[in-house]
Motif scaffolding. Structure first.
Motif, PDB file in Angstrom:
ATOM      1  N   PRO A  38       0.783  -1.229   0.000  1.00 13.07           N
ATOM      2  CA  PRO A  38       0.000   0.000   0.000  1.00 13.07           C
ATOM      3  C   PRO A  38       0.824   1.292   0.000  1.00 13.07           C
ATOM      4  CG  PRO A  38       0.069  -0.936   2.196  1.00 13.07           C
ATOM      5  CD  PRO A  38       0.760  -1.908   1.292  1.00 13.07           C
ATOM      6  N   ILE A  39       2.117   1.192   0.234  1.00 18.08           N
ATOM      7  CA  ILE A  39       2.962   2.389   0.314  1.00 18.08           C
ATOM      8  C   ILE A  39       3.499   2.721  -1.078  1.00 18.08           C
ATOM      9  CG2 ILE A  39       4.957   3.460   1.448  1.00 18.08           C
ATOM     10  CD1 ILE A  39       2.778   2.515   3.418  1.00 18.08           C
ATOM     11  N   GLU A  40       3.301   3.963  -1.505  1.00 16.40           N
ATOM     12  CA  GLU A  40       3.807   4.449  -2.807  1.00 16.40           C
ATOM     13  C   GLU A  40       3.467   3.474  -3.932  1.00 16.40           C
ATOM     14  OE1 GLU A  40       7.980   5.303  -2.384  1.00 16.40           O
ATOM     15  OE2 GLU A  40       7.612   6.902  -0.944  1.00 16.40           O
ATOM     16  N   ASN A  41       2.181   3.122  -4.054  1.00 17.78           N
ATOM     17  CA  ASN A  41       1.808   2.082  -5.016  1.00 17.78           C
ATOM     18  C   ASN A  41       1.835   2.524  -6.470  1.00 17.78           C
ATOM     19  OD1 ASN A  41      -0.498   3.603  -4.967  1.00 17.78           O
ATOM     20  ND2 ASN A  41      -1.782   2.016  -4.055  1.00 17.78           N
ATOM     21  N   ALA A  42       2.243   3.761  -6.737  1.00 18.24           N
ATOM     22  CA  ALA A  42       2.475   4.183  -8.119  1.00 18.24           C
ATOM     23  C   ALA A  42       3.965   4.120  -8.453  1.00 18.24           C
ATOM     24  CB  ALA A  42       1.957   5.601  -8.342  1.00 18.24           C
ATOM     25  N   HIS A  43       4.780   3.740  -7.475  1.00 20.95           N
ATOM     26  CA  HIS A  43       6.232   3.674  -7.641  1.00 20.95           C
ATOM     27  C   HIS A  43       6.647   2.234  -7.895  1.00 20.95           C
ATOM     28  CE1 HIS A  43      10.381   4.952  -7.051  1.00 20.95           C
ATOM     29  NE2 HIS A  43      10.549   3.902  -6.261  1.00 20.95           N
ATOM     30  N   GLY A  44       7.451   2.008  -8.924  1.00 19.31           N
ATOM     31  CA  GLY A  44       7.872   0.660  -9.287  1.00 19.31           C
ATOM     32  C   GLY A  44       9.195   0.266  -8.664  1.00 19.31           C
ATOM     33  N   LEU A  45       9.246  -0.965  -8.202  1.00 18.64           N
ATOM     34  CA  LEU A  45      10.452  -1.584  -7.657  1.00 18.64           C
ATOM     35  C   LEU A  45      10.618  -2.919  -8.372  1.00 18.64           C
ATOM     36  CD1 LEU A  45       9.424  -1.028  -3.963  1.00 18.64           C
ATOM     37  CD2 LEU A  45      11.299   0.171  -5.069  1.00 18.64           C
ATOM     38  N   VAL A  46      11.820  -3.210  -8.819  1.00 23.32           N
ATOM     39  CA  VAL A  46      12.046  -4.459  -9.548  1.00 23.32           C
ATOM     40  C   VAL A  46      12.976  -5.362  -8.747  1.00 23.32           C
ATOM     41  CG1 VAL A  46      12.842  -5.515 -11.702  1.00 23.32           C
ATOM     42  CG2 VAL A  46      11.785  -3.235 -11.751  1.00 23.32           C
ATOM     43  N   LEU A  47      12.470  -6.532  -8.381  1.00 17.24           N
ATOM     44  CA  LEU A  47      13.307  -7.588  -7.819  1.00 17.24           C
ATOM     45  C   LEU A  47      13.820  -8.399  -8.990  1.00 17.24           C
ATOM     46  CD1 LEU A  47      11.064  -8.803  -4.856  1.00 17.24           C
ATOM     47  CD2 LEU A  47      13.257  -7.610  -4.672  1.00 17.24           C
ATOM     48  N   HIS A  48      15.107  -8.715  -8.982  1.00 21.78           N
ATOM     49  CA  HIS A  48      15.660  -9.427 -10.144  1.00 21.78           C
ATOM     50  C   HIS A  48      16.920 -10.194  -9.780  1.00 21.78           C
ATOM     51  CE1 HIS A  48      18.858  -6.357 -10.729  1.00 21.78           C
ATOM     52  NE2 HIS A  48      17.932  -5.517 -10.293  1.00 21.78           N
ATOM     53  N   THR A  49      17.287 -11.080 -10.685  1.00 21.78           N
ATOM     54  CA  THR A  49      18.508 -11.851 -10.534  1.00 21.78           C
ATOM     55  C   THR A  49      19.713 -10.921 -10.647  1.00 21.78           C
ATOM     56  OG1 THR A  49      18.322 -12.368 -12.892  1.00 21.78           O
ATOM     57  CG2 THR A  49      17.574 -14.056 -11.336  1.00 21.78           C
ATOM     58  N   ASN A  50      20.852 -11.373 -10.114  1.00 21.26           N
ATOM     59  CA  ASN A  50      22.038 -10.507 -10.043  1.00 21.26           C
ATOM     60  C   ASN A  50      22.830 -10.426 -11.344  1.00 21.26           C
ATOM     61  OD1 ASN A  50      23.368 -12.935 -10.167  1.00 21.26           O
ATOM     62  ND2 ASN A  50      24.309 -12.788  -8.154  1.00 21.26           N
ATOM     63  N   ASP A  51      22.268 -10.918 -12.446  1.00 21.05           N
ATOM     64  CA  ASP A  51      22.975 -10.878 -13.725  1.00 21.05           C
ATOM     65  C   ASP A  51      22.742  -9.567 -14.479  1.00 21.05           C
ATOM     66  OD1 ASP A  51      20.312 -11.487 -14.127  1.00 21.05           O
ATOM     67  OD2 ASP A  51      20.670 -13.087 -15.576  1.00 21.05           O
ATOM     68  N   TRP A  52      22.152  -8.588 -13.838  1.00 17.24           N
ATOM     69  CA  TRP A  52      21.981  -7.250 -14.433  1.00 17.24           C
ATOM     70  C   TRP A  52      22.531  -6.240 -13.447  1.00 17.24           C
ATOM     71  CZ3 TRP A  52      19.552  -2.618 -13.243  1.00 17.24           C
ATOM     72  CH2 TRP A  52      19.436  -1.710 -14.296  1.00 17.24           C
ATOM     73  N   LYS A  53      23.320  -5.307 -13.955  1.00 17.43           N
ATOM     74  CA  LYS A  53      23.915  -4.296 -13.097  1.00 17.43           C
ATOM     75  C   LYS A  53      23.426  -2.924 -13.520  1.00 17.43           C
ATOM     76  CE  LYS A  53      28.072  -7.060 -12.352  1.00 17.43           C
ATOM     77  NZ  LYS A  53      27.301  -8.245 -12.390  1.00 17.43           N
ATOM     78  N   GLY A  54      22.985  -2.157 -12.560  1.00  8.73           N
ATOM     79  CA  GLY A  54      22.544  -0.797 -12.808  1.00  8.73           C
ATOM     80  C   GLY A  54      23.019   0.119 -11.694  1.00  8.73           C
ATOM     81  N   LYS A  55      23.019   1.403 -11.974  1.00 11.35           N
ATOM     82  CA  LYS A  55      23.507   2.378 -10.997  1.00 11.35           C
ATOM     83  C   LYS A  55      22.712   2.347  -9.702  1.00 11.35           C
ATOM     84  CE  LYS A  55      24.993   5.578 -14.590  1.00 11.35           C
ATOM     85  NZ  LYS A  55      24.738   6.869 -15.228  1.00 11.35           N
ATOM     86  N   GLU A  56      21.418   2.146  -9.811  1.00 15.19           N
ATOM     87  CA  GLU A  56      20.562   2.216  -8.636  1.00 15.19           C
ATOM     88  C   GLU A  56      20.148   0.841  -8.120  1.00 15.19           C
ATOM     89  OE1 GLU A  56      17.389   5.051  -9.147  1.00 15.19           O
ATOM     90  OE2 GLU A  56      18.662   6.307 -10.398  1.00 15.19           O
ATOM     91  N   SER A  57      20.920  -0.180  -8.442  1.00 11.83           N
ATOM     92  CA  SER A  57      20.621  -1.532  -7.962  1.00 11.83           C
ATOM     93  C   SER A  57      21.321  -1.765  -6.632  1.00 11.83           C
ATOM     94  CB  SER A  57      21.115  -2.582  -8.953  1.00 11.83           C
ATOM     95  OG  SER A  57      20.385  -2.525 -10.136  1.00 11.83           O
ATOM     96  N   ILE A  58      20.613  -2.428  -5.729  1.00  9.25           N
ATOM     97  CA  ILE A  58      21.220  -2.821  -4.456  1.00  9.25           C
ATOM     98  C   ILE A  58      21.007  -4.321  -4.255  1.00  9.25           C
ATOM     99  CG2 ILE A  58      20.979  -0.563  -3.340  1.00  9.25           C
ATOM    100  CD1 ILE A  58      18.538  -1.740  -1.835  1.00  9.25           C
TER     101      ILE A  58
END
Length: 193
Positions: free
Chosen positions: A83-103
């Motif tokens: 229910p929190i910030e439900n217009a905001h997307g978060l992507v859970l993913h495998t570690n085979d992709w690297k991005g600046k904002e990935s943790i």
């Protein structure tokens, strides 16, 4: 099955929370949450992984964001993450992709908030597995511990086969099966001898 505070101080991030079989509230009945962050002092943040959103489809969502899709693009699922910030997307993913904002949540699972991951998924060179959540869930410090002590939630280790599975209806029972428990056999009451 009870949980002590000592169980919670070690590595709750990266685990599944499954709602109790006795939860009747439509908002939480048969819910599975993947815990992304946990701190006794700062609280808990997680993503509901078994509330599938059929519309918009991934392709429709990418088009709404102005991201062109290719016929070979990597398909991903969308869930109502909380229910929190439900217009905001978060992507859970495998570690085979690297991005600046990935943790890293675990060594195998990352969390990304950038549109870059959606662009790469649309072009067919994103992570091998991904789940897009719209929104998330939060617990204030001590709140989750209290709910666990009251047997409102149960903990299971994360399994990628459950996390990324597109059969959303079975995720809750699959989590219970992963800890060798039939949810119908759990007692509403627990005690100490």
């Amino acid at each position: 099955m009870t949980h002590s505070f000592l169980d919670l101080t070690k590595g709750l991030a990266g685990c599944f929370l499954m709602s109790s079989p006795f939860t009747t509230s439509p908002a939480f009945a048969q819910t599975v949450v993947f815990i992304c962050a946990y701190s006794p002092k700062e609280g808990t943040m997680g993503i509901v992984i078994n509330r599938h959103i059929a519309k918009p489809t991934p392709k429709e969502l990418l088009n709404q964001l102005g991201i062109k899709t290719m016929p070979t693009s990597n398909n991903f699922s969308i869930t109502a993450g909380g229910p929190i910030e439900n217009a905001h997307g978060l992507v859970l993913h495998t570690n085979d992709w690297k991005g600046k904002e990935s943790i890293y949540v675990t060594k195998q699972i990352k969390l990304s908030t950038s549109l870059d991951i959606l662009r790469d998924l649309s072009e067919g060179h994103g992570p091998s597995k991904a789940l897009l959540a719209l929104g998330h869930a939060n617990w204030s410090p001590g709140q989750l511990e209290e709910e666990l002590n009251n047997n409102l939630w149960y903990i299971a280790p994360c399994q990628e086969s459950i996390l990324y599975n597109k059969n959303f209806k079975n995720k809750w029972s699959d989590c219970y099966k992963s800890i060798l428990t039939n949810p119908r056999k759990i007692s509403l009451y627990s005690g100490e001898a």
